[in-house]
Design a protein around this motif. Structure first.
Motif, PDB file in Angstrom:
ATOM      1  N   UNK A   9       0.840  -1.208   0.000  1.00 38.22           N
ATOM      2  CA  UNK A   9       0.000   0.000   0.000  1.00 38.22           C
ATOM      3  C   UNK A   9       0.871   1.254   0.000  1.00 38.22           C
ATOM      4  N   UNK A  10       1.898   1.264   0.839  1.00 39.73           N
ATOM      5  CA  UNK A  10       2.807   2.418   0.868  1.00 39.73           C
ATOM      6  C   UNK A  10       3.504   2.576  -0.480  1.00 39.73           C
ATOM      7  N   UNK A  11       3.899   1.464  -1.091  1.00 42.81           N
ATOM      8  CA  UNK A  11       4.568   1.567  -2.394  1.00 42.81           C
ATOM      9  C   UNK A  11       3.607   2.069  -3.468  1.00 42.81           C
ATOM     10  N   UNK A  12       2.328   1.757  -3.345  1.00 46.75           N
ATOM     11  CA  UNK A  12       1.330   2.317  -4.257  1.00 46.75           C
ATOM     12  C   UNK A  12       1.192   3.816  -4.085  1.00 46.75           C
ATOM     13  N   UNK A  13       1.241   4.280  -2.831  1.00 45.90           N
ATOM     14  CA  UNK A  13       1.224   5.720  -2.571  1.00 45.90           C
ATOM     15  C   UNK A  13       2.451   6.384  -3.198  1.00 45.90           C
ATOM     16  N   UNK A  15       4.045   5.352  -5.737  1.00 46.78           N
ATOM     17  CA  UNK A  15       3.925   5.366  -7.198  1.00 46.78           C
ATOM     18  C   UNK A  15       3.300   6.679  -7.657  1.00 46.78           C
ATOM     19  N   UNK A  16       2.299   7.138  -6.924  1.00 41.96           N
ATOM     20  CA  UNK A  16       1.675   8.426  -7.265  1.00 41.96           C
ATOM     21  C   UNK A  16       2.664   9.570  -7.080  1.00 41.96           C
ATOM     22  N   UNK A  17       3.515   9.473  -6.056  1.00 41.21           N
ATOM     23  CA  UNK A  17       4.522  10.518  -5.824  1.00 41.21           C
ATOM     24  C   UNK A  17       5.496  10.565  -6.989  1.00 41.21           C
ATOM     25  N   UNK A  18       6.025   9.390  -7.382  1.00 37.73           N
ATOM     26  CA  UNK A  18       7.028   9.437  -8.459  1.00 37.73           C
ATOM     27  C   UNK A  18       6.422   9.826  -9.798  1.00 37.73           C
ATOM     28  N   UNK A  19       5.185   9.441 -10.044  1.00 35.43           N
ATOM     29  CA  UNK A  19       4.556   9.832 -11.309  1.00 35.43           C
ATOM     30  C   UNK A  19       4.369  11.348 -11.372  1.00 35.43           C
ATOM     31  N   UNK A  20       3.938  11.923 -10.268  1.00 35.45           N
ATOM     32  CA  UNK A  20       3.746  13.371 -10.211  1.00 35.45           C
ATOM     33  C   UNK A  20       5.091  14.102 -10.289  1.00 35.45           C
ATOM     34  N   UNK A  21       6.094  13.581  -9.585  1.00 32.09           N
ATOM     35  CA  UNK A  21       7.426  14.194  -9.629  1.00 32.09           C
ATOM     36  C   UNK A  21       8.029  14.091 -11.030  1.00 32.09           C
ATOM     37  N   UNK A  22       7.777  12.980 -11.695  1.00 29.08           N
ATOM     38  CA  UNK A  22       8.285  12.820 -13.060  1.00 29.08           C
ATOM     39  C   UNK A  22       7.723  13.904 -13.971  1.00 29.08           C
ATOM     40  N   UNK A  23       6.427  14.177 -13.839  1.00 31.04           N
ATOM     41  CA  UNK A  23       5.820  15.248 -14.623  1.00 31.04           C
ATOM     42  C   UNK A  23       6.436  16.596 -14.262  1.00 31.04           C
ATOM     43  N   UNK A  24       6.625  16.830 -12.970  1.00 33.22           N
ATOM     44  CA  UNK A  24       7.187  18.106 -12.513  1.00 33.22           C
ATOM     45  C   UNK A  24       8.653  18.291 -12.886  1.00 33.22           C
ATOM     46  N   UNK A  25       9.348  17.185 -13.157  1.00 29.61           N
ATOM     47  CA  UNK A  25      10.777  17.291 -13.491  1.00 29.61           C
ATOM     48  C   UNK A  25      11.016  17.886 -14.875  1.00 29.61           C
ATOM     49  N   UNK A  26       9.962  17.930 -15.684  1.00 36.62           N
ATOM     50  CA  UNK A  26      10.062  18.486 -17.044  1.00 36.62           C
ATOM     51  C   UNK A  26      11.192  17.822 -17.828  1.00 36.62           C
ATOM     52  N   UNK A  27      11.103  16.488 -17.906  1.00 41.05           N
ATOM     53  CA  UNK A  27      12.107  15.738 -18.667  1.00 41.05           C
ATOM     54  C   UNK A  27      13.446  15.683 -17.962  1.00 41.05           C
ATOM     55  N   UNK A  33      12.464  17.936  -8.340  1.00 44.95           N
ATOM     56  CA  UNK A  33      11.487  16.929  -8.768  1.00 44.95           C
ATOM     57  C   UNK A  33      12.163  15.645  -9.267  1.00 44.95           C
ATOM     58  N   UNK A  34      13.325  15.778  -9.889  1.00 45.39           N
ATOM     59  CA  UNK A  34      14.057  14.592 -10.355  1.00 45.39           C
ATOM     60  C   UNK A  34      14.556  13.768  -9.169  1.00 45.39           C
ATOM     61  N   UNK A  38      13.416   9.935  -8.298  1.00 46.54           N
ATOM     62  CA  UNK A  38      14.327   8.798  -8.121  1.00 46.54           C
ATOM     63  C   UNK A  38      14.148   8.130  -6.764  1.00 46.54           C
ATOM     64  N   UNK A  39      14.049   8.923  -5.701  1.00 47.74           N
ATOM     65  CA  UNK A  39      13.910   8.354  -4.357  1.00 47.74           C
ATOM     66  C   UNK A  39      12.579   7.613  -4.204  1.00 47.74           C
ATOM     67  N   UNK A  40      11.502   8.218  -4.667  1.00 46.05           N
ATOM     68  CA  UNK A  40      10.200   7.573  -4.512  1.00 46.05           C
ATOM     69  C   UNK A  40      10.054   6.372  -5.446  1.00 46.05           C
ATOM     70  N   UNK A  41      10.681   6.427  -6.605  1.00 47.53           N
ATOM     71  CA  UNK A  41      10.648   5.298  -7.535  1.00 47.53           C
ATOM     72  C   UNK A  41      11.343   4.081  -6.924  1.00 47.53           C
ATOM     73  N   UNK A  42      12.530   4.299  -6.393  1.00 47.68           N
ATOM     74  CA  UNK A  42      13.276   3.190  -5.788  1.00 47.68           C
ATOM     75  C   UNK A  42      12.505   2.624  -4.594  1.00 47.68           C
ATOM     76  N   UNK A  43      12.019   3.506  -3.721  1.00 46.30           N
ATOM     77  CA  UNK A  43      11.266   3.046  -2.551  1.00 46.30           C
ATOM     78  C   UNK A  43       9.990   2.316  -2.971  1.00 46.30           C
TER      79      UNK A  43
END
Length: 106
Positions: A9-13, A15-27, A33-34, A38-43
């Motif tokens: 469940x925490x890893x699903x939460x 997932x939303x963090x890294x997806x949002x951060x990925x968008x905010x990183x602007x490539x 945001x990058x 990376x931190x939320x993706x690995x976790x």
């Protein structure tokens, strides 16, 4: 609820963090945001792996994706990046029901 379910469940939460951060990183052109991506993706991957140690892969993956998808879509609607419509909210509610159903039958 077992540790595997809590980790999932925490890893699903996350997932939303890294997806949002990925968008905010602007490539990957914006530093923080990058870093958050990376931190939320690995976790998130670690939590998914822990969840899969006790939960069947199909159920674990579906729950992980469902949590991440619903939270990412909800955040996008809250922040006005996506339009909130009755149909979108109803479909997200259906997805939540499916995730809860998967947990119930596991």
């Amino acid at each position: 609820m077992s540790f595997a379910w809590i980790a999932l469940i925490v890893s699903g939460l996350l997932e939303a963090v890294w997806a949002t951060a990925l968008d905010s990183s602007k490539g990957f052109r914006r530093l923080w945001p990058t870093v958050i991506f990376l931190a939320s993706y690995i976790a998130s991957m670690v939590g998914l792996a822990i969840g899969m140690s006790e939960i069947p892969v199909g159920t674990a993956y579906a729950v992980w994706v469902g949590i991440g998808a619903v939270l990412t879509a909800a955040w996008a609607m809250i922040t006005k990046k996506d339009r909130a419509t009755v149909l979108r909210v109803a479909l997200l509610a259906g997805l939540i029901a499916c995730v809860v159903g998967l947990k119930a039958v596991s």
